[in-house]
Scaffold this motif. Structure first.
Motif, short mmCIF file in Angstrom:
data_model
loop_
_atom_site.label_atom_id
_atom_site.label_comp_id
_atom_site.label_asym_id
_atom_site.label_seq_id
_atom_site.Cartn_x
_atom_site.Cartn_y
_atom_site.Cartn_z
N UNK A 49 0.84 -1.20 0.00
CA UNK A 49 0.00 0.00 0.00
C UNK A 49 0.88 1.25 0.00
N UNK A 50 1.90 1.26 0.82
CA UNK A 50 2.79 2.42 0.90
C UNK A 50 3.45 2.67 -0.45
N UNK A 51 3.91 1.63 -1.11
CA UNK A 51 4.56 1.79 -2.41
C UNK A 51 3.58 2.33 -3.45
N UNK A 52 2.35 1.86 -3.41
CA UNK A 52 1.34 2.35 -4.34
C UNK A 52 1.04 3.83 -4.10
N UNK A 53 0.97 4.23 -2.83
CA UNK A 53 0.74 5.64 -2.50
C UNK A 53 1.92 6.50 -2.96
N UNK A 54 3.14 6.00 -2.76
CA UNK A 54 4.33 6.72 -3.21
C UNK A 54 4.31 6.88 -4.73
N UNK A 55 3.79 5.87 -5.43
CA UNK A 55 3.71 5.92 -6.89
C UNK A 55 2.58 6.81 -7.39
N UNK A 56 1.82 7.40 -6.45
CA UNK A 56 0.76 8.32 -6.84
C UNK A 56 -0.59 7.67 -7.05
N UNK A 57 -0.73 6.43 -6.65
CA UNK A 57 -2.00 5.71 -6.82
C UNK A 57 -2.85 5.84 -5.56
N UNK A 58 -4.16 5.72 -5.74
CA UNK A 58 -5.08 5.70 -4.63
C UNK A 58 -5.36 4.25 -4.28
N UNK A 59 -5.36 3.93 -3.00
CA UNK A 59 -5.66 2.57 -2.55
C UNK A 59 -6.93 2.65 -1.70
N UNK A 60 -7.92 1.85 -2.06
CA UNK A 60 -9.17 1.82 -1.30
C UNK A 60 -9.38 0.41 -0.79
N UNK A 61 -9.51 0.26 0.51
CA UNK A 61 -9.81 -1.02 1.12
C UNK A 61 -11.25 -0.95 1.62
N UNK A 63 -14.72 -1.04 3.26
CA UNK A 63 -15.13 -1.08 4.67
C UNK A 63 -13.99 -0.78 5.64
N UNK A 64 -12.88 -0.25 5.14
CA UNK A 64 -11.78 0.09 6.03
C UNK A 64 -11.42 1.56 5.86
N UNK A 65 -10.69 1.87 4.81
CA UNK A 65 -10.30 3.26 4.57
C UNK A 65 -9.87 3.44 3.13
N UNK A 66 -9.70 4.69 2.77
CA UNK A 66 -9.28 5.01 1.41
C UNK A 66 -8.20 6.07 1.48
#
Length: 66
Positions: A49-61, A63-66
């Motif tokens: 998740x951290x790597x995806x955020x660093x790459x500028x992507x949005x991660x949505x889980x 019922x948890x968080x986005x």
């Protein structure tokens, strides 16, 4: 003239859980899964998740968080 006081809600947790505690909770509900394996998966997920955020992507889980 007196100013009205403002208030904010302050959340005070009952306890703090880390990777070890979360892995133990998951293992309790899923006895076929080893605690260390669960902890490894949790850490790998966070790293991914951290790597995806660093790459500028949005991660949505869901019922948890986005």
């Amino acid at each position: 003239m007196q100013k009205a006081q403002s208030y904010t809600v302050r959340f005070i947790p009952r306890s703090v859980l880390g990777y070890d505690e979360l892995a133990a909770e998951i293992a309790r509900d899923n006895p076929l899964w080893d605690v260390e394996m669960i902890k490894s998966v949790l850490l790998a997920r966070d790293k991914t998740v951290m790597q995806q955020l660093i790459n500028g992507n949005k991660v949505t889980l869901e019922d948890a968080f986005s």
